[in-house]
Design a protein around this motif. Structure first.
Motif, PDB file in Angstrom:
ATOM      1  N   CYS A 264       3.537  -1.995  13.771  1.00  0.00           N
ATOM      2  CA  CYS A 264       4.096  -3.023  14.657  1.00  0.00           C
ATOM      3  C   CYS A 264       5.118  -3.901  13.911  1.00  0.00           C
ATOM      4  O   CYS A 264       4.815  -4.457  12.852  1.00  0.00           O
ATOM      5  CB  CYS A 264       2.983  -3.888  15.220  1.00  0.00           C
ATOM      6  SG  CYS A 264       3.599  -5.175  16.310  1.00  0.00           S
ATOM      7  N   MET A 266       6.274  -6.640  14.867  1.00  0.00           N
ATOM      8  CA  MET A 266       6.026  -8.066  15.090  1.00  0.00           C
ATOM      9  C   MET A 266       4.987  -8.607  14.115  1.00  0.00           C
ATOM     10  O   MET A 266       5.161  -9.649  13.501  1.00  0.00           O
ATOM     11  CB  MET A 266       5.525  -8.313  16.520  1.00  0.00           C
ATOM     12  CG  MET A 266       6.507  -7.951  17.584  1.00  0.00           C
ATOM     13  SD  MET A 266       8.051  -8.843  17.347  1.00  0.00           S
ATOM     14  CE  MET A 266       9.216  -7.538  17.689  1.00  0.00           C
ATOM     15  N   CYS A 267       3.878  -7.875  13.988  1.00  0.00           N
ATOM     16  CA  CYS A 267       2.752  -8.402  13.204  1.00  0.00           C
ATOM     17  C   CYS A 267       2.563  -7.633  11.906  1.00  0.00           C
ATOM     18  O   CYS A 267       1.682  -7.971  11.109  1.00  0.00           O
ATOM     19  CB  CYS A 267       1.472  -8.346  14.030  1.00  0.00           C
ATOM     20  SG  CYS A 267       1.000  -6.671  14.479  1.00  0.00           S
ATOM     21  N   GLY A 271      -2.055  -6.656  14.240  1.00  0.00           N
ATOM     22  CA  GLY A 271      -2.498  -6.702  15.631  1.00  0.00           C
ATOM     23  C   GLY A 271      -1.950  -7.926  16.327  1.00  0.00           C
ATOM     24  O   GLY A 271      -2.101  -9.050  15.825  1.00  0.00           O
ATOM     25  N   CYS A 272      -1.276  -7.715  17.447  1.00  0.00           N
ATOM     26  CA  CYS A 272      -0.707  -8.833  18.212  1.00  0.00           C
ATOM     27  C   CYS A 272      -0.552  -8.416  19.667  1.00  0.00           C
ATOM     28  O   CYS A 272      -0.944  -7.311  20.054  1.00  0.00           O
ATOM     29  CB  CYS A 272       0.633  -9.268  17.603  1.00  0.00           C
ATOM     30  SG  CYS A 272       1.957  -8.064  17.854  1.00  0.00           S
ATOM     31  N   CYS A 275       1.719  -5.135  20.227  1.00  0.00           N
ATOM     32  CA  CYS A 275       1.093  -3.834  19.934  1.00  0.00           C
ATOM     33  C   CYS A 275      -0.294  -3.725  20.558  1.00  0.00           C
ATOM     34  O   CYS A 275      -1.041  -2.802  20.248  1.00  0.00           O
ATOM     35  CB  CYS A 275       1.027  -3.610  18.428  1.00  0.00           C
ATOM     36  SG  CYS A 275       0.102  -4.891  17.543  1.00  0.00           S
TER      37      CYS A 275
HETATM   38 ZN   LIG Z   1       1.657  -6.193  16.562  1.00  0.00          ZN
END
Ligand SMILES: [Zn+2]
Length: 340
Positions: A264, A266-267, A271-272, A275
């Motif tokens: 991912c 973003m993270c 985990g965010c 995703c």
């Molecule tokens: Zn994520």
């Protein structure tokens, strides 16, 4: 009497032109208008003389006076226009005001992402191949090992062109077949372009979308090469800490086949929301070219191996720019497009 009046009119005309030539302001122009055309103005005086003339002379003088009146009005209007133009241009050359930047337009965000994808693959020795958007059944399905009863041929998925038995390509894979038909290995290409599927538009689906597919065929090409190329590509696109993973899958034209994901962006895999707490983002499919496909293009499957992969340009652009709805790419909303 008449002659004397006409002489006076000529003198009046000259007087007017002289004074008009020296007018520099709106106030001076107003004064000129009053002096010649006002209720007590010079020209108005002549209409009084008309009454004193014998009837047969009235039309001639009347005509003269009216001509002069039109001439004065026209001249005053010209001067007024030119004074206004001067006022506007004087304001325009105020160099202390901020300038007006013309709107120049720019590349669509999808084309920007596509250009970036192309540049990365070119840097790894790939060439860019193009093909037609209207395809035959053979190139879009059959030569890709998709037989007549395969579900992806379904009328629900494919736009068929009724008048000539062709269809709008559902992927850019036909370009792979066309390229292999026209040359011998080694092959190292990407095929970018528009594709069409009969999908109802929603946040993640569009009946028209863009794909980039890659194909490499040579002696001794392995799944490890595929993984290395995709990893290198994703790290150039999303950053050097990006990881990829493969999950077993099925495609008619590759064996073995896999779906591949990137960690991912973003993270970073923790985990965010983006995703869905998995740490991974699905990208697309890949695999080793099925030897059956080589049969269609008369490549020796004992000698050559190859890999193929795909990716959606919209999917990548949505991840890269954090865009939540695929339809925004096609709405031509300038407020959206100018952000990229
Ligand atoms: Zn994520």
């Amino acid at each position: 009497m008449l002659e004397r009046l006409i002489e006076k009119l000529d003198a009046l005309s000259q007087d007017f032109e002289q004074k008009a030539a020296s007018v520099k302001t709106e106030q001076e122009l107003q004064a000129l208008r009053v002096e010649f055309l006002g209720k007590k103005g010079h020209l108005t005086q002549f209409f009084r003389h008309l009454a004193e003339l014998p009837p047969e002379q009235k039309p001639l003088l009347g005509q003269k006076v009216n001509q002069l009146k039109n001439q004065f009005q026209k001249r005053i209007q010209e001067i007024s226009d030119s004074l206004q133009n001067k006022a506007v241009s004087a304001a325009e050359i105020d160099v202390t005001l901020p300038g007006n930047r013309p709107f120049a337009g720019r590349l669509h965000p999808l084309m920007q992402v596509l250009d970036e994808i192309k540049e990365i693959f070119k840097g790894m020795g790939f060439t860019v191949e193009m093909g037609p958007e209207a395809e035959t059944d053979y190139y879009n399905f059959e030569a890709l090992n998709i037989p007549k009863d395969h579900p992806s041929r379904d009328l629900q998925d494919t736009f068929y062109l009724a008048h000539n038995q062709m269809l709008l390509r559902t992927h850019t894979s036909p370009v792979q077949i066309r390229t292999m038909e026209s040359r011998k290995p080694p092959i190292r290409i990407i095929a970018p372009g528009r594709c069409f599927r009969n999908d109802t538009p929603d946040a993640t689906h569009s009946p028209m979308f863009h794909q980039v597919e890659g194909l490499v065929v040579d002696e001794g090409v392995s799944f490890a090469d595929l993984k290395g190329v995709l990893l290198s590509f994703m790290q150039k696109l999303f950053g050097k800490n990006t990881k990829i993973r493969f999950r077993p899958s099925f495609f008619p034209f590759t064996e073995p086949s896999a779906e591949y994901d990137v960690s991912c962006i973003m993270c970073g895999g923790k985990g965010c929301r983006v995703c869905k707490d998995t740490g991974w983002l699905e990208i697309s499919g890949a695999g080793m070219v099925d030897p059956a496909v080589f049969g269609f293009v008369e490549y020796d499957a004992e000698k050559y191996t190859g890999y193929a992969f795909g990716m959606g340009v919209e999917r990548i652009a949505m991840l890269k720019y954090q865009i939540g709805d695929i339809r925004m790419f096609y709405e031509n909303n300038v407020r959206f497009l100018t952000q990229f």
